[in-house]
Design a protein around this motif. Structure first.
Motif, PDB file in Angstrom:
ATOM      1  N   ASP A  49       7.179 -32.629   7.769  1.00  0.00           N
ATOM      2  CA  ASP A  49       6.724 -33.051   6.439  1.00  0.00           C
ATOM      3  C   ASP A  49       7.131 -34.482   6.152  1.00  0.00           C
ATOM      4  O   ASP A  49       6.357 -35.266   5.574  1.00  0.00           O
ATOM      5  CB  ASP A  49       7.295 -32.124   5.364  1.00  0.00           C
ATOM      6  CG  ASP A  49       6.561 -30.800   5.288  1.00  0.00           C
ATOM      7  OD1 ASP A  49       5.459 -30.699   5.871  1.00  0.00           O
ATOM      8  OD2 ASP A  49       7.082 -29.864   4.663  1.00  0.00           O
ATOM      9  N   LYS A  52       4.901 -36.986   8.026  1.00  0.00           N
ATOM     10  CA  LYS A  52       3.586 -37.110   7.376  1.00  0.00           C
ATOM     11  C   LYS A  52       3.685 -37.884   6.068  1.00  0.00           C
ATOM     12  O   LYS A  52       2.795 -38.673   5.727  1.00  0.00           O
ATOM     13  CB  LYS A  52       2.998 -35.721   7.142  1.00  0.00           C
ATOM     14  CG  LYS A  52       2.579 -35.008   8.420  1.00  0.00           C
ATOM     15  CD  LYS A  52       2.015 -33.625   8.124  1.00  0.00           C
ATOM     16  CE  LYS A  52       1.566 -32.933   9.408  1.00  0.00           C
ATOM     17  NZ  LYS A  52       1.050 -31.567   9.148  1.00  0.00           N
ATOM     18  N   TRP A  56       1.944 -41.405   5.022  1.00  0.00           N
ATOM     19  CA  TRP A  56       1.190 -41.557   3.771  1.00  0.00           C
ATOM     20  C   TRP A  56       1.645 -42.814   3.044  1.00  0.00           C
ATOM     21  O   TRP A  56       0.825 -43.564   2.496  1.00  0.00           O
ATOM     22  CB  TRP A  56       1.425 -40.327   2.898  1.00  0.00           C
ATOM     23  CG  TRP A  56       0.623 -40.299   1.626  1.00  0.00           C
ATOM     24  CD1 TRP A  56      -0.575 -39.683   1.420  1.00  0.00           C
ATOM     25  CD2 TRP A  56       0.991 -40.888   0.359  1.00  0.00           C
ATOM     26  NE1 TRP A  56      -0.990 -39.855   0.105  1.00  0.00           N
ATOM     27  CE2 TRP A  56      -0.047 -40.596  -0.558  1.00  0.00           C
ATOM     28  CE3 TRP A  56       2.070 -41.636  -0.087  1.00  0.00           C
ATOM     29  CZ2 TRP A  56      -0.021 -41.020  -1.881  1.00  0.00           C
ATOM     30  CZ3 TRP A  56       2.106 -42.074  -1.402  1.00  0.00           C
ATOM     31  CH2 TRP A  56       1.073 -41.763  -2.296  1.00  0.00           C
ATOM     32  N   ASP A 254      -1.686 -37.001  -5.762  1.00  0.00           N
ATOM     33  CA  ASP A 254      -2.042 -36.800  -4.363  1.00  0.00           C
ATOM     34  C   ASP A 254      -0.796 -36.547  -3.510  1.00  0.00           C
ATOM     35  O   ASP A 254      -0.801 -35.660  -2.644  1.00  0.00           O
ATOM     36  CB  ASP A 254      -2.789 -38.029  -3.841  1.00  0.00           C
ATOM     37  CG  ASP A 254      -3.265 -37.852  -2.407  1.00  0.00           C
ATOM     38  OD1 ASP A 254      -4.017 -36.897  -2.147  1.00  0.00           O
ATOM     39  OD2 ASP A 254      -2.859 -38.656  -1.540  1.00  0.00           O
ATOM     40  N   GLU A 257       0.520 -33.014  -4.241  1.00  0.00           N
ATOM     41  CA  GLU A 257      -0.359 -31.991  -3.662  1.00  0.00           C
ATOM     42  C   GLU A 257      -0.125 -31.840  -2.163  1.00  0.00           C
ATOM     43  O   GLU A 257      -0.181 -30.738  -1.621  1.00  0.00           O
ATOM     44  CB  GLU A 257      -1.823 -32.354  -3.923  1.00  0.00           C
ATOM     45  CG  GLU A 257      -2.267 -32.105  -5.354  1.00  0.00           C
ATOM     46  CD  GLU A 257      -3.717 -32.487  -5.570  1.00  0.00           C
ATOM     47  OE1 GLU A 257      -4.330 -33.084  -4.636  1.00  0.00           O
ATOM     48  OE2 GLU A 257      -4.250 -32.196  -6.660  1.00  0.00           O
ATOM     49  N   LYS A 258       0.164 -32.962  -1.502  1.00  0.00           N
ATOM     50  CA  LYS A 258       0.348 -32.934  -0.049  1.00  0.00           C
ATOM     51  C   LYS A 258       1.755 -32.533   0.358  1.00  0.00           C
ATOM     52  O   LYS A 258       1.944 -31.800   1.335  1.00  0.00           O
ATOM     53  CB  LYS A 258       0.012 -34.305   0.550  1.00  0.00           C
ATOM     54  CG  LYS A 258      -1.465 -34.651   0.598  1.00  0.00           C
ATOM     55  CD  LYS A 258      -1.672 -35.999   1.248  1.00  0.00           C
ATOM     56  CE  LYS A 258      -3.155 -36.257   1.543  1.00  0.00           C
ATOM     57  NZ  LYS A 258      -3.931 -36.440   0.303  1.00  0.00           N
ATOM     58  N   PHE A 259       2.768 -33.016  -0.372  1.00  0.00           N
ATOM     59  CA  PHE A 259       4.149 -32.892   0.108  1.00  0.00           C
ATOM     60  C   PHE A 259       5.115 -32.232  -0.883  1.00  0.00           C
ATOM     61  O   PHE A 259       6.259 -31.974  -0.534  1.00  0.00           O
ATOM     62  CB  PHE A 259       4.696 -34.278   0.483  1.00  0.00           C
ATOM     63  CG  PHE A 259       3.773 -35.062   1.367  1.00  0.00           C
ATOM     64  CD1 PHE A 259       3.523 -34.647   2.668  1.00  0.00           C
ATOM     65  CD2 PHE A 259       3.134 -36.194   0.900  1.00  0.00           C
ATOM     66  CE1 PHE A 259       2.672 -35.364   3.491  1.00  0.00           C
ATOM     67  CE2 PHE A 259       2.278 -36.924   1.715  1.00  0.00           C
ATOM     68  CZ  PHE A 259       2.047 -36.502   3.019  1.00  0.00           C
TER      69      PHE A 259
END
Length: 295
Positions: A49, A52, A56, A254, A257-259
């Motif tokens: 995580d 990523k 980002w 955003d 929502e992703k992490f």
């Protein structure tokens, strides 16, 4: 783990891999009873995580400050880049810098890193892009024995602050460079302000071993490098931190929502802490480069 020069198979495989294994005589326990430093990296700072999330923040294929544009700017500080020469990239991460130098300058790159979580991304993307100029190796740069006088240049972005014995690393870089070869390293360092307890806790938690710019310069010259050049990149680092923090704030939804919100809050605190460490002249971002004598 190393990649072979050409696949033995016809089909989907671009490059095969093989393993070089040796039994460790001594095991050191890190935080949370993790046995190796690779465990520490892959299960703390460079979890899947986190990798990523870093990408980002920094931009596609990069997990270092400023992403692709900043890395290209740093690569252009090399004096000797040209097509076909061989580069050793220490701490190659997810491989964006290796593929960038191959694409922009035609350099052949061997990228090594200790984190398997990061190199899995590098291997997958090179399988996708099929750039034969780029290969990867999972190894400890202070232990693996490369051939002497093998590389034209050595590069490292923001990695070697993890290495406790920089003197040993500089001697290894000296040995693997060809006569007249060039190295360029950026790394986290310490300034000349009184080191605050909060900064020292941060350094210990990351297992950093920081030098100031004068210590780095002396280390390179003592090793035998000539035309040694150092720069304090901290003002630019501060600008990048503001840019990246603003990006995260503006794209908060955003990111969460992703992490997740927990990592978002932790990341914001990290930026604020680093900015304060810079203001205290505790945290520096440094560059050093030099040449191995021709004779």
């Amino acid at each position: 783990m190393k990649q072979v020069d050409a696949s033995l198979y016809v089909g989907s495989n671009f490059l095969d891999v093989y393993w070089v294994l040796s039994k460790s005589r001594d095991l050191q326990l890190y935080d949370q009873k993790l046995v190796t430093f690779r465990d520490f990296l892959d299960k703390t700072q460079y979890t899947e995580d986190n990798v990523k999330a870093y990408e980002w923040i920094f931009g596609e294929n990069f997990i270092s400050p400023g992403g692709a544009p900043e890395n290209l700017k740093i690569l252009k500080k090399f004096k000797t880049l040209r097509p076909e020469i061989r580069m050793l990239d220490i701490g190659v991460g997810i491989g964006g810098g290796a593929r960038q130098v191959a694409r922009e300058f035609g350099v052949h790159v061997l990228g090594c890193d200790l984190s398997s979580n990061m190199l899995v991304h590098a291997l997958e993307r090179n399988q996708r892009d099929k750039d034969h100029r780029v290969q990867y190796q999972i190894c400890d740069a202070t232990i693996y024995k490369h051939d002497k006088n093998k590389f034209d240049v050595v590069f490292s972005r923001d990695c070697v602050q993890h290495i406790s014995d920089l003197k040993k690393l500089f001697h290894i870089i000296y040995d693997v460079l060809k006569p007249g070869g060039e190295f360029l390293i950026t790394l986290y360092g310490k300034g000349f302000g009184e080191l605050k307890p909060k900064f020292l806790d941060y350094v210990n938690s990351r297992h950093y071993f920081l030098k100031n710019i004068k210590e780095l310069d002396a280390l390179a010259r003592t090793t035998g490098f000539e035309h040694v050049h150092t720069e304090n990149l901290t003002p630019r680092f501060k600008e990048i931190l503001f840019e990246e923090r603003d990006k995260a704030v503006q794209n908060k939804v955003d990111f969460i929502e992703k992490f997740g919100e927990e990592l978002y809050k932790k990341t914001l605190v990290g930026w604020e802490n680093k900015l304060q460490f810079i203001d205290d002249d505790n945290h520096n971002w440094l560059l050093i480069q030099g040449f191995k004598p021709k004779d």
